[in-house]
Design an enzyme around this catalytic site. Structure first.
Site, PDB file in Angstrom:
ATOM      1  N   GLY A   1      -0.720  -4.902   0.375  1.00  0.00           N
ATOM      2  CA  GLY A   1      -1.792  -4.450  -0.504  1.00  0.00           C
ATOM      3  C   GLY A   1      -1.739  -5.063  -1.899  1.00  0.00           C
ATOM      4  O   GLY A   1      -2.760  -5.174  -2.574  1.00  0.00           O
TER       5      GLY A   1
ATOM      6  N   GLU B   1       3.998  -6.687   7.261  1.00  0.00           N
ATOM      7  CA  GLU B   1       3.592  -5.493   8.022  1.00  0.00           C
ATOM      8  C   GLU B   1       4.081  -5.435   9.460  1.00  0.00           C
ATOM      9  O   GLU B   1       4.158  -4.345  10.027  1.00  0.00           O
ATOM     10  CB  GLU B   1       2.063  -5.365   8.012  1.00  0.00           C
TER      11      GLU B   1
ATOM     12  N   ASP C   1      -3.223  -7.070   6.793  1.00  0.00           N
ATOM     13  CA  ASP C   1      -4.626  -6.672   6.597  1.00  0.00           C
ATOM     14  C   ASP C   1      -5.113  -7.191   5.234  1.00  0.00           C
ATOM     15  O   ASP C   1      -4.927  -8.351   4.926  1.00  0.00           O
ATOM     16  CB  ASP C   1      -4.774  -5.144   6.763  1.00  0.00           C
TER      17      ASP C   1
ATOM     18  N   GLY D   1       0.841  -1.190   0.000  1.00  0.00           N
ATOM     19  CA  GLY D   1       0.000   0.000   0.000  1.00  0.00           C
ATOM     20  C   GLY D   1       0.877   1.241   0.000  1.00  0.00           C
ATOM     21  O   GLY D   1       2.103   1.147   0.037  1.00  0.00           O
TER      22      GLY D   1
HETATM   23  C1  QUE Z   1       6.049  -3.675   5.043  1.00  0.00           C
HETATM   24  C2  QUE Z   1       5.075  -3.134   4.249  1.00  0.00           C
HETATM   25  C3  QUE Z   1       5.394  -2.435   3.073  1.00  0.00           C
HETATM   26  C4  QUE Z   1       6.738  -2.335   2.721  1.00  0.00           C
HETATM   27  C5  QUE Z   1       7.723  -2.889   3.517  1.00  0.00           C
HETATM   28  C6  QUE Z   1       7.367  -3.546   4.680  1.00  0.00           C
HETATM   29  C7  QUE Z   1       4.412  -1.823   2.222  1.00  0.00           C
HETATM   30  C8  QUE Z   1       4.867  -1.099   1.084  1.00  0.00           C
HETATM   31  C9  QUE Z   1       6.229  -1.037   0.786  1.00  0.00           C
HETATM   32  C10 QUE Z   1       6.783  -0.300  -0.310  1.00  0.00           C
HETATM   33  C11 QUE Z   1       7.926  -0.773  -0.957  1.00  0.00           C
HETATM   34  C12 QUE Z   1       8.507  -0.064  -1.980  1.00  0.00           C
HETATM   35  C13 QUE Z   1       7.967   1.151  -2.387  1.00  0.00           C
HETATM   36  C14 QUE Z   1       6.836   1.630  -1.734  1.00  0.00           C
HETATM   37  C15 QUE Z   1       6.257   0.911  -0.708  1.00  0.00           C
HETATM   38  O1  QUE Z   1       7.111  -1.676   1.593  1.00  0.00           O
HETATM   39  O2  QUE Z   1       3.191  -1.906   2.487  1.00  0.00           O
HETATM   40  O3  QUE Z   1       6.325   2.797  -2.113  1.00  0.00           O
HETATM   41  O4  QUE Z   1       8.544   1.875  -3.394  1.00  0.00           O
HETATM   42  O5  QUE Z   1       3.971  -0.484   0.300  1.00  0.00           O
HETATM   43  O6  QUE Z   1       8.328  -4.100   5.473  1.00  0.00           O
HETATM   44  O7  QUE Z   1       3.770  -3.243   4.594  1.00  0.00           O
END
Ligand code: QUE
Length: 333
Positions: free
Chosen positions: A113, A136, A144, A64
Site C-alpha cells: 500500500g 504480499e 494489488d 496497508g
Molecule cells: C506483506 C505485506 C505487509 C507486510 C509484510 C508482508 C503489509 C504491511 C506490513 C506492516 C509492517 C509493519 C507494520 C504494519 C504493517 O507488513 O501490507 O502495521 O507495523 O502493512 O510480508 O503485505
C-alpha cells in the site's frame, strides 16, 4: 489525532504520513483523510505541486493495515473489507490521474500500500535507504494497489519476479527498472523537501540534489531468463532450483509464500498486461474481497504480523495441490 498531517504553503500542498508505531501502514482513517485533501487540492489554484513525505525516518509506508483487515475477515465483516480496499484503490487512482505534479519522497521502506500512494505519482524520489517491495505472496494475499497494471510493464520478467518473490529492491535499483524517477542521497532529502516547500521549481530542486550512492545492478539477465517468459509458476520454480546461487535463493523466497497466492499473482499479472489501469483495479478489488476470506490470508498475516513466528501453514502447502477452480474464483475470470 490523525496519522496524516496536511498543509499548504508557497504553492505546495504537503501530506506527512505520521503513524510511526506502525511504520506508517495505511489504515482506514489515513485513507479517509487523504482522499478529500487530495481532491480539494486538485482544484485549488493555491496548490501547484503535491508533496508526500514521512514523519518518521523508520519508513515511508510499510503497507496497508493488513492486521485490521484480518480482524475484519475473522469477524466475517465483508463490508469493512470492501470499504477498505475500494477507498484505498480510489486513492491510488486519484494519484495516478492527478492533474498536478505529485511528488513522493521515499527515504525508507515503501511496500504494498505504500507503493500505491507513491508509484502512481509523477515524481518518485528514492534514497539509498529506500526499500521497495510487493511482499504480499508471503501473507496469503497478492500484489494489488494497481500493481497488476504496472508490474507487467516493467522490463522483462521484473514485475513477475517482484510480485511472486516479494524481493526487496534498493532506491537506485528502483530507478533502474522505472519504479522510481530520481535517486537522491538520503542526507540531502531534508534539504530537497525544504527547497520544494520554498517554491523552488521542481526540476531545479531535483537537479540540485546530490545523487544517491550507486546500488548493485539488478541481475536483469537472470530475472528475464526465469521470469520473462510464459512459464507457469511450477516451471519457474523448477528452473530456479536447478540454477545458480541467485536462482536457488530466489526459489527459497517462493517456498515461504502461499502456493495459492503465487498462482493468483501470476494470473493477475498476465491478465493485467492486457488491461487498462481501471480494469486492473476492478479485478484487484474482486480478488482482494475473495482472497481475504481464505485460510491462507488469515494464516499468513498471523505468521508474519501477529505472532511473527514466520512459520505459516498454508493450505494446500504444495503448488501442485492448488485447485485451479479456486484460483479462477479469486481472480474472477
Ligand atoms: C506483506 C505485506 C505487509 C507486510 C509484510 C508482508 C503489509 C504491511 C506490513 C506492516 C509492517 C509493519 C507494520 C504494519 C504493517 O507488513 O501490507 O502495521 O507495523 O502493512 O510480508 O503485505
Amino acid at each position: 489525532m490523525s496519522a496524516i498531517e496536511s498543509a499548504v504553503s508557497g504553492g505546495v500542498g504537503e501530506i506527512v504520513l505520521n503513524r510511526p508505531t506502525a511504520l506508517n501502514a495505511l489504515d482506514q482513517s489515513m485513507i479517509d483523510d487523504m482522499l478529500p485533501v487530495l481532491r480539494e487540492w486538485a482544484d485549488d489554484p493555491a496548490v501547484e505541486t503535491v508533496l508526500v513525505t514521512s514523519g518518521t525516518d523508520r519508513a515511508f509506508c510499510a503497507g496497508g493495515d493488513i492486521r485490521a483487515i484480518r480482524d475484519s475477515a475473522l469477524a466475517q465483516d465483508a463490508a469493512a473489507i470492501t470499504r477498505y480496499f475500494s477507498s484505498e484503490y480510489t486513492l491510488d487512482q486519484l494519484i495516478a490521474n492527478y492533474p498536478k505534479p505529485y511528488v513522493a519522497l521515499i527515504d525508507g521502506a515503501a511496500m504494498g500500500g505504500g507503493l500505491g500512494i507513491s508509484v502512481h505519482g509523477e515524481v518518485r524520489v528514492v534514497t539509498e535507504k529506500a526499500l521497495i517491495a510487493m511482499p504480499e505472496t508471503a501473507i496469503g494475499f497478492f500484489p494489488d494497489i494497481g500493481s497488476t497494471y504496472f508490474l507487467p510493464r516493467l522490463p522483462a520478467g521484473v514485475g513477475k519476479w517482484l510480485g511472486l518473490t516479494g524481493a526487496r529492491i534498493r532506491g537506485a535499483q528502483a530507478v533502474q527498472v522505472g519504479l522510481a524517477t530520481h535517486a537522491v542521497a538520503s542526507e540531502a532529502i531534508g534539504d530537497l523537501a525544504a527547497a520544494i516547500r520554498a517554491g523552488t521549481p521542481l526540476g531545479e530542486a531535483l537537479a540540485a540534489a546530490p545523487p544517491a550512492p550507486p546500488a548493485d545492478d539488478l541481475p536483469l539477465r537472470s530475472i528475464a531468463d526465469y521470469f520473462g517468459g510464459n512459464d507457469p509458476v511450477p516451471a519457474i520454480i523448477g528452473g530456479l532450483r536447478g540454477g545458480d546461487d541467485w536462482a536457488r535463493e530466489t526459489a527459497a523466497l517462493m517456498d515461504n509464500c502461499s502456493p495459492t497466492s503465487l498462482l493468483v499473482t501470476a494470473e493477475m499479472i498476465d491478465l493485467g498486461s492486457g488491461s487498462s489501469l481501471d480494469q486492473c483495479f476492478d479485478r484487484e478489488l474482486h480478488a482482494a474481497e475473495q482472497i481475504t476470506a481464505t485460510h491462507d490470508f488469515a494464516e499468513g498475516v498471523r505468521a508474519v504480523l501477529v505472532d511473527k513466528d514466520r512459520d505459516p501453514h498454508f493450505q494446500p502447502a504444495s503448488i501442485d495441490d492448488v485447485d485451479p477452480a479456486v484460483v479462477r474464483r479469486i481472480v474472477g475470470e
